[in-house]
Design an enzyme around this catalytic site. Sequence first.
Site, PDB file in Angstrom:
ATOM      1  N   ASP A  38     -14.385  22.820 -15.093  1.00 52.53           N
ATOM      2  CA  ASP A  38     -14.702  21.175 -14.837  1.00 52.53           C
ATOM      3  C   ASP A  38     -15.323  20.992 -13.507  1.00 52.53           C
ATOM      4  OD1 ASP A  38     -13.051  18.858 -15.289  1.00 52.53           O
ATOM      5  OD2 ASP A  38     -11.642  18.788 -14.307  1.00 52.53           O
ATOM      6  N   ASN A  40     -18.564  19.067 -14.213  1.00 55.20           N
ATOM      7  CA  ASN A  40     -20.040  19.748 -13.951  1.00 55.20           C
ATOM      8  C   ASN A  40     -21.073  18.260 -14.255  1.00 55.20           C
ATOM      9  OD1 ASN A  40     -19.947  21.492 -15.311  1.00 55.20           O
ATOM     10  ND2 ASN A  40     -20.124  21.167 -17.302  1.00 55.20           N
ATOM     11  N   GLU A  85      -9.824  15.209 -27.526  1.00 55.23           N
ATOM     12  CA  GLU A  85      -9.752  14.112 -26.258  1.00 55.23           C
ATOM     13  C   GLU A  85     -11.558  14.452 -25.972  1.00 55.23           C
ATOM     14  OE1 GLU A  85      -8.153  17.177 -25.443  1.00 55.23           O
ATOM     15  OE2 GLU A  85      -6.129  15.817 -26.986  1.00 55.23           O
ATOM     16  N   ASN A  86     -12.598  15.431 -26.135  1.00 57.07           N
ATOM     17  CA  ASN A  86     -13.266  14.890 -25.471  1.00 57.07           C
ATOM     18  C   ASN A  86     -14.408  14.247 -26.345  1.00 57.07           C
ATOM     19  OD1 ASN A  86     -14.097  17.908 -23.693  1.00 57.07           O
ATOM     20  ND2 ASN A  86     -13.391  15.989 -23.200  1.00 57.07           N
TER      21      ASN A  86
HETATM   22  C1  FPP Z   1     -16.042  19.928 -17.796  1.00 59.20           C
HETATM   23  O1  FPP Z   1     -17.232  18.648 -17.252  1.00 59.20           O
HETATM   24  C2  FPP Z   1     -17.553  20.468 -18.326  1.00 59.20           C
HETATM   25  C3  FPP Z   1     -17.587  19.863 -20.131  1.00 59.20           C
HETATM   26  C4  FPP Z   1     -17.027  19.401 -20.862  1.00 59.20           C
HETATM   27  C5  FPP Z   1     -18.792  20.930 -20.985  1.00 59.20           C
HETATM   28  C6  FPP Z   1     -18.905  21.929 -20.463  1.00 59.20           C
HETATM   29  C7  FPP Z   1     -19.766  23.074 -21.386  1.00 59.20           C
HETATM   30  C8  FPP Z   1     -20.481  24.281 -20.802  1.00 59.20           C
HETATM   31  C9  FPP Z   1     -20.779  24.651 -19.860  1.00 59.20           C
HETATM   32  C10 FPP Z   1     -21.195  25.323 -22.339  1.00 59.20           C
HETATM   33  C11 FPP Z   1     -20.400  25.802 -22.679  1.00 59.20           C
HETATM   34  C12 FPP Z   1     -21.432  26.402 -23.900  1.00 59.20           C
HETATM   35  C13 FPP Z   1     -20.914  26.630 -24.885  1.00 59.20           C
HETATM   36  C14 FPP Z   1     -22.362  27.918 -26.280  1.00 59.20           C
HETATM   37  C15 FPP Z   1     -19.465  26.358 -25.794  1.00 59.20           C
HETATM   38  P1  FPP Z   1     -17.164  17.293 -16.664  1.00 59.20           P
HETATM   39  O2  FPP Z   1     -17.876  16.235 -17.481  1.00 59.20           O
HETATM   40  O3  FPP Z   1     -15.496  17.005 -17.832  1.00 59.20           O
HETATM   41  O4  FPP Z   1     -16.123  17.203 -15.580  1.00 59.20           O
HETATM   42  P2  FPP Z   1     -16.050  15.613 -14.422  1.00 59.20           P
HETATM   43  O5  FPP Z   1     -14.607  15.742 -14.913  1.00 59.20           O
HETATM   44  O6  FPP Z   1     -16.931  16.411 -13.398  1.00 59.20           O
HETATM   45  O7  FPP Z   1     -16.656  14.269 -15.740  1.00 59.20           O
END
Ligand code: FPP
Length: 263
Positions: A38, A40, A85-86
């Site tokens: 979480d 990103n 949910e994403n």
């Molecule tokens: C959460 O951060 C992260 C994700 C929804 C996606 C994570 C996916 C990867 C790191 C790549 C995985 C790779 C493969 C090949 C399956 P967020 O966007 O919810 O962060 P926030 O809470 O700050 O908005």
Amino acid sequence: MHYDEEKLIAYFSDAPDDIDMSQLDMARIPRHISCIMDGNGRWATARGLARTEGHKAGIVSLREVITAAVRLGVDVLSAYAFSTENWNRPKHEVNVLMHLFAKTFIDELPLLKRENVRVVFLGDISALPARTREVFEYGLAECRDHTGMVLALAVNYGGRAEIVRAARQLAMLVKDGSLAPEDIDEATVANHLFTAGLPDPELVIRTSGELRVSNYLLWQIAYAEFYITDTYWPDFSRWDLVRAILAFQGRDRRFGGLSTPAR
Ligand code: FPP
């Protein structure tokens, strides 16, 4: 799981001051470590970048954590990449993620082959865009015979949906007469989850400080230890993984019993 001592030492040289690698008990490395990746988006926003740049940076972290887990002899590493949910996120972000998943899987195939990592998907990948699904199927086949660590990627995954799916499968078996209701036990249910055959997570790591489970592996985390860190996933490194394992090894796991015999 087997680990290569020389490679382990090389990969974990130059430990930061707060980590003493000799404190790590190699006989008590969690068999299954699970990551809720979480933060990103917030990582990117804090740098004035598009959220999708955070996902790209998150992939670099995932690569490091995969390698670190292999070096430590972890049996199963799972990671929550995309929840049911994403799909509610902006279309552009969903499209970028689907493209990134496919690209990452292809880009990382040499790593997965070199490190003998077998990949499984948790979730309904049949509902993904055709290109992503095709790449996943190709990559799965390429890693099928690997015998090392299992990398379980949760994509289009929801814990409740997984339990509903298992209930339906069991109901069908009862309906066609091949299963008696009284024969359904915890093992029967577990065998109908996406994680069938895998050990339950012993350690769940959630980054970015959120104190939620977010519909993740609801059945499987019954006795998992949680490690929550404020670090955003793109900043999560091999050292954060070691910190999480050291914290895990310091916990008193009782599974509902007592840690010392009752007098
Ligand atoms: C959460 O951060 C992260 C994700 C929804 C996606 C994570 C996916 C990867 C790191 C790549 C995985 C790779 C493969 C090949 C399956 P967020 O966007 O919810 O962060 P926030 O809470 O700050 O908005």
